[in-house]
Design an enzyme around this catalytic site. Sequence first.
Site, PDB file in Angstrom:
ATOM      1  N   TYR A   1     -14.029   6.345 -13.488  1.00 21.56           N
ATOM      2  CA  TYR A   1     -14.054   5.097 -12.688  1.00 21.56           C
ATOM      3  C   TYR A   1     -14.299   3.860 -13.313  1.00 21.56           C
ATOM      4  CZ  TYR A   1     -14.531   2.095  -8.402  1.00 21.56           C
ATOM      5  OH  TYR A   1     -14.416   1.212  -7.586  1.00 21.56           O
TER       6      TYR A   1
ATOM      7  N   ILE B   1     -28.489  14.150   2.121  1.00 21.50           N
ATOM      8  CA  ILE B   1     -28.941  13.221   0.992  1.00 21.50           C
ATOM      9  C   ILE B   1     -28.561  13.816  -0.207  1.00 21.50           C
ATOM     10  CG2 ILE B   1     -30.908  12.090  -0.214  1.00 21.50           C
ATOM     11  CD1 ILE B   1     -31.912  11.090   2.368  1.00 21.50           C
TER      12      ILE B   1
ATOM     13  N   ASP C   1       0.905  -1.166   0.056  1.00 18.10           N
ATOM     14  CA  ASP C   1      -0.068  -0.152  -0.184  1.00 18.10           C
ATOM     15  C   ASP C   1       0.882   1.139  -0.095  1.00 18.10           C
ATOM     16  OD1 ASP C   1      -2.066   2.116   0.891  1.00 18.10           O
ATOM     17  OD2 ASP C   1      -3.188   0.065   1.168  1.00 18.10           O
TER      18      ASP C   1
ATOM     19  N   ALA D   1      -6.015  -2.381  -4.513  1.00 23.73           N
ATOM     20  CA  ALA D   1      -5.437  -0.871  -4.397  1.00 23.73           C
ATOM     21  C   ALA D   1      -6.124  -0.312  -5.708  1.00 23.73           C
ATOM     22  CB  ALA D   1      -4.056  -0.822  -4.463  1.00 23.73           C
ATOM     23  N   ALA D   2      -6.586   0.955  -5.575  1.00 21.31           N
ATOM     24  CA  ALA D   2      -7.345   1.581  -6.673  1.00 21.31           C
ATOM     25  C   ALA D   2      -7.601   2.988  -6.150  1.00 21.31           C
ATOM     26  CB  ALA D   2      -8.698   1.044  -7.057  1.00 21.31           C
TER      27      ALA D   2
ATOM     28  N   GLY E   1      -5.283   5.064   2.366  1.00 10.61           N
ATOM     29  CA  GLY E   1      -5.242   3.917   3.509  1.00 10.61           C
ATOM     30  C   GLY E   1      -5.135   4.470   4.999  1.00 10.61           C
TER      31      GLY E   1
ATOM     32  N   LYS F   1     -12.250   0.411 -14.361  1.00  9.76           N
ATOM     33  CA  LYS F   1     -12.228  -0.937 -13.869  1.00  9.76           C
ATOM     34  C   LYS F   1     -12.507  -2.032 -14.984  1.00  9.76           C
ATOM     35  CE  LYS F   1     -11.752  -0.404  -9.379  1.00  9.76           C
ATOM     36  NZ  LYS F   1     -10.855  -1.182  -8.726  1.00  9.76           N
TER      37      LYS F   1
ATOM     38  N   ASP G   1       4.229   1.686  -4.124  1.00 10.73           N
ATOM     39  CA  ASP G   1       3.106   2.107  -5.315  1.00 10.73           C
ATOM     40  C   ASP G   1       2.865   0.924  -6.231  1.00 10.73           C
ATOM     41  OD1 ASP G   1       1.794   3.423  -7.682  1.00 10.73           O
ATOM     42  OD2 ASP G   1       1.882   5.149  -6.193  1.00 10.73           O
TER      43      ASP G   1
ATOM     44  N   VAL H   1     -22.279   6.666   1.608  1.00  4.64           N
ATOM     45  CA  VAL H   1     -23.572   7.309   2.136  1.00  4.64           C
ATOM     46  C   VAL H   1     -23.763   6.397   3.797  1.00  4.64           C
ATOM     47  CG1 VAL H   1     -24.722   5.318   0.939  1.00  4.64           C
ATOM     48  CG2 VAL H   1     -25.847   7.424   1.576  1.00  4.64           C
TER      49      VAL H   1
HETATM   50  N1  LIG Z   1     -15.934  -0.528  -1.168  1.00  2.43           N
HETATM   51  C1  LIG Z   1     -16.706  -0.813  -2.034  1.00  2.43           C
HETATM   52  O1  LIG Z   1     -18.029  -0.750  -1.715  1.00  2.43           O
HETATM   53  C2  LIG Z   1     -16.343  -1.050  -3.349  1.00  2.43           C
HETATM   54  C3  LIG Z   1     -17.238  -1.227  -4.233  1.00  2.43           C
HETATM   55  C4  LIG Z   1     -16.732  -1.609  -5.685  1.00  2.43           C
HETATM   56  C5  LIG Z   1     -15.609  -1.487  -6.027  1.00  2.43           C
HETATM   57  N2  LIG Z   1     -14.687  -1.585  -4.875  1.00  2.43           N
HETATM   58  C6  LIG Z   1     -13.084  -1.676  -5.214  1.00  2.43           C
HETATM   59  O2  LIG Z   1     -12.511  -2.644  -4.185  1.00  2.43           O
HETATM   60  C7  LIG Z   1     -11.227  -2.028  -3.790  1.00  2.43           C
HETATM   61  C8  LIG Z   1     -11.014  -1.866  -2.550  1.00  2.43           C
HETATM   62  O3  LIG Z   1     -11.806  -0.950  -2.030  1.00  2.43           O
HETATM   63  P1  LIG Z   1     -11.798  -0.228  -0.640  1.00  2.43           P
HETATM   64  O4  LIG Z   1     -13.131   0.363  -0.418  1.00  2.43           O
HETATM   65  O5  LIG Z   1     -11.171  -1.141   0.132  1.00  2.43           O
HETATM   66  O6  LIG Z   1     -10.989   1.034  -0.788  1.00  2.43           O
HETATM   67  P2  LIG Z   1      -9.972   1.921   0.097  1.00  2.43           P
HETATM   68  O7  LIG Z   1      -9.828   3.161  -0.682  1.00  2.43           O
HETATM   69  O8  LIG Z   1     -10.250   1.936   1.484  1.00  2.43           O
HETATM   70  O9  LIG Z   1      -8.717   1.195  -0.279  1.00  2.43           O
HETATM   71  C9  LIG Z   1      -7.634   1.265  -1.089  1.00  2.43           C
HETATM   72  C10 LIG Z   1      -6.573   1.140  -0.653  1.00  2.43           C
HETATM   73  O10 LIG Z   1      -5.536   1.355  -2.196  1.00  2.43           O
HETATM   74  C11 LIG Z   1      -4.173   2.016  -1.716  1.00  2.43           C
HETATM   75  N3  LIG Z   1      -3.827   2.439  -2.922  1.00  2.43           N
HETATM   76  C12 LIG Z   1      -4.372   3.350  -3.834  1.00  2.43           C
HETATM   77  N4  LIG Z   1      -3.553   3.956  -4.604  1.00  2.43           N
HETATM   78  C13 LIG Z   1      -2.555   2.929  -4.477  1.00  2.43           C
HETATM   79  C14 LIG Z   1      -1.256   2.827  -5.494  1.00  2.43           C
HETATM   80  N5  LIG Z   1      -0.895   3.702  -6.423  1.00  2.43           N
HETATM   81  N6  LIG Z   1      -0.439   2.027  -4.938  1.00  2.43           N
HETATM   82  C15 LIG Z   1      -0.478   1.278  -3.654  1.00  2.43           C
HETATM   83  N7  LIG Z   1      -1.650   1.615  -2.937  1.00  2.43           N
HETATM   84  C16 LIG Z   1      -2.558   2.099  -3.476  1.00  2.43           C
HETATM   85  C17 LIG Z   1      -4.870   3.292  -0.599  1.00  2.43           C
HETATM   86  O11 LIG Z   1      -3.805   3.746   0.103  1.00  2.43           O
HETATM   87  C18 LIG Z   1      -5.995   2.306   0.133  1.00  2.43           C
HETATM   88  O12 LIG Z   1      -5.378   1.916   1.147  1.00  2.43           O
HETATM   89  C19 LIG Z   1     -10.843  -1.090  -4.879  1.00  2.43           C
HETATM   90  O13 LIG Z   1     -10.251  -1.753  -5.796  1.00  2.43           O
HETATM   91  C20 LIG Z   1     -12.276  -0.431  -5.154  1.00  2.43           C
HETATM   92  O14 LIG Z   1     -12.473   0.235  -6.468  1.00  2.43           O
HETATM   93  C21 LIG Z   1     -14.937  -1.303  -3.640  1.00  2.43           C
END
Ligand SMILES: NC(=O)c1ccc[n+]([C@@H]2O[C@H](COP(=O)([O-])OP(=O)(O)OC[C@H]3O[C@@H](n4cnc5c(N)ncnc54)[C@H](O)[C@@H]3O)[C@@H](O)[C@H]2O)c1
Length: 318
Positions: free
Chosen positions: A146, A206, A40, A80-81, A45, A150, A60, A190
Site C-alpha cells: 500500500y 488490541i 465512485d 479513490a483507492a 464506499g 502511494k 471505475d 482502530v
Molecule cells: N482514512 C485515513 O485515515 C487515510 C489515511 C491515509 C491515507 N488515506 C487515503 O485517503 C483516501 C480516502 O480514504 P478513505 O478513508 O476515505 O477511504 P474509503 O475506503 O472510505 O473511500 C475510498 C473510496 O474509493 C472508492 N474506490 C475504490 N476503488 C475504486 C475504483 N477503482 N474506482 C472508483 N472508486 C473506487 C471506494 O468505493 C470508496 O468509496 C484514500 O486514497 C486513502 O488511501 C486515508
Amino acid sequence: MSEADTQPRPTVLITGVAGFIGSNLADRLLSEGYTVVGLDNLEYGVEEQIPDGVTLHRGDIRSKEIYALFEGVDTVFHLAAKNCISDCQDDPVETADINVTGTVNVFEACRRAGVRKTIYAESAAVYEGIETMPTPEHEVAPQSFYGVSKLASMEFAKAYERFHGMKMTALRYFGVYGPRQDYRRSIPPVMSAFIIKLLRGERPTIYGSGAKKRDFIYVDDVNDFHLLAMKDDRPNGQVYNLGYGRPYSVGELFDEIEAILQTGITPEHKPDLPGEALVTHADITAARSLGWEPKVSLEEGLRRSIEYIRKHVIEAQA
Ligand SMILES: NC(=O)c1ccc[n+]([C@@H]2O[C@H](COP(=O)([O-])OP(=O)(O)OC[C@H]3O[C@@H](n4cnc5c(N)ncnc54)[C@H](O)[C@@H]3O)[C@@H](O)[C@H]2O)c1
C-alpha cells in the site's frame, strides 16, 4: 456582498466520493456553494452516505470512459483507492492496478480536460521505514505494498508537473477519523472498532501490545486544509503532512474512549498485524505555512465520533 460572493463557485470532482473522507469533503464543499461531481465504483464506499446535491457517476478510476466527466472541472480531489493495508498485502497486483494505474488514469483525465488543480491522497504509510519523529515530508521509506503504491502515485504526479506543467498537491493523511469512518472492514480502523465494541458492551481487540502510536486528525480539520489547498494556486507540487502533530498509543486511545464511555470493559489482545509502522507522528510545519492549524482535540473528536456511531450504527442496527 463582495463580488467574489456573487460569483458562482467552480465545479469540484471527487473520486472516492462514497468513502469516508470523500463524503465528508463533499458535504463541506456543498455547504460552501461549490458544485460537486462524484466518481465512485461503490466497491468499498456506501451510496447512502453521499450527500444530496452531489452528481454521482458510478464508474471505475481505471476506465478511459471517465475522461468526459472531467470537462469543465476546476479542481479534482483524487481520493479513490484500495486502502486497507492487510487487503493490499494479500493482493499487490490489484493494489498497483487501482492505486497506481487508476491514479495515473485520473491524472491523465485531469491533463486532457485542463483541470486547474489536482489534489490527490497519499498516506503516512510512505513513512513506514522512517525513524525520524516528528516526520517531515522529505523522508520517505514505504515498506508495505500500500505504502509503495502511494509513493508511486507521487512520482507520476511529479512527471505530470514536469512534462505538462500541471498543478498537483499531495495530501499525506495520517490517521483521519470522524463520522462515516469505514467500520465495515474485516479489520476496521482502530478508533471505530473500539467505539462500536464498547457501545455494544463487547471487548475490543488490541493487536499487539497497544504500544503502537498513531497521529490522529479529525476529518473537519482535514477539510479546512482541503479548502486552503484548493485556493493555493502555486504550481509548486507541494506535499503536505496532515496529522495533529501529537501521537497517542493504541492503549492510550482505548483509555481515552473508555474515560468518556465508562463501561468498565477491558480490551483483549491478539497477535500483532504485519506491515504496520510502530509510530506515526506528523511534522505539520508545511501545512501550517498555509495558515492551517488543527483545532479539534482528540477528546472532542472522540465525543463527536461516539455520538455519530451511537446514532448511525448502534441505534440504526437495533
Ligand atoms: N482514512 C485515513 O485515515 C487515510 C489515511 C491515509 C491515507 N488515506 C487515503 O485517503 C483516501 C480516502 O480514504 P478513505 O478513508 O476515505 O477511504 P474509503 O475506503 O472510505 O473511500 C475510498 C473510496 O474509493 C472508492 N474506490 C475504490 N476503488 C475504486 C475504483 N477503482 N474506482 C472508483 N472508486 C473506487 C471506494 O468505493 C470508496 O468509496 C484514500 O486514497 C486513502 O488511501 C486515508
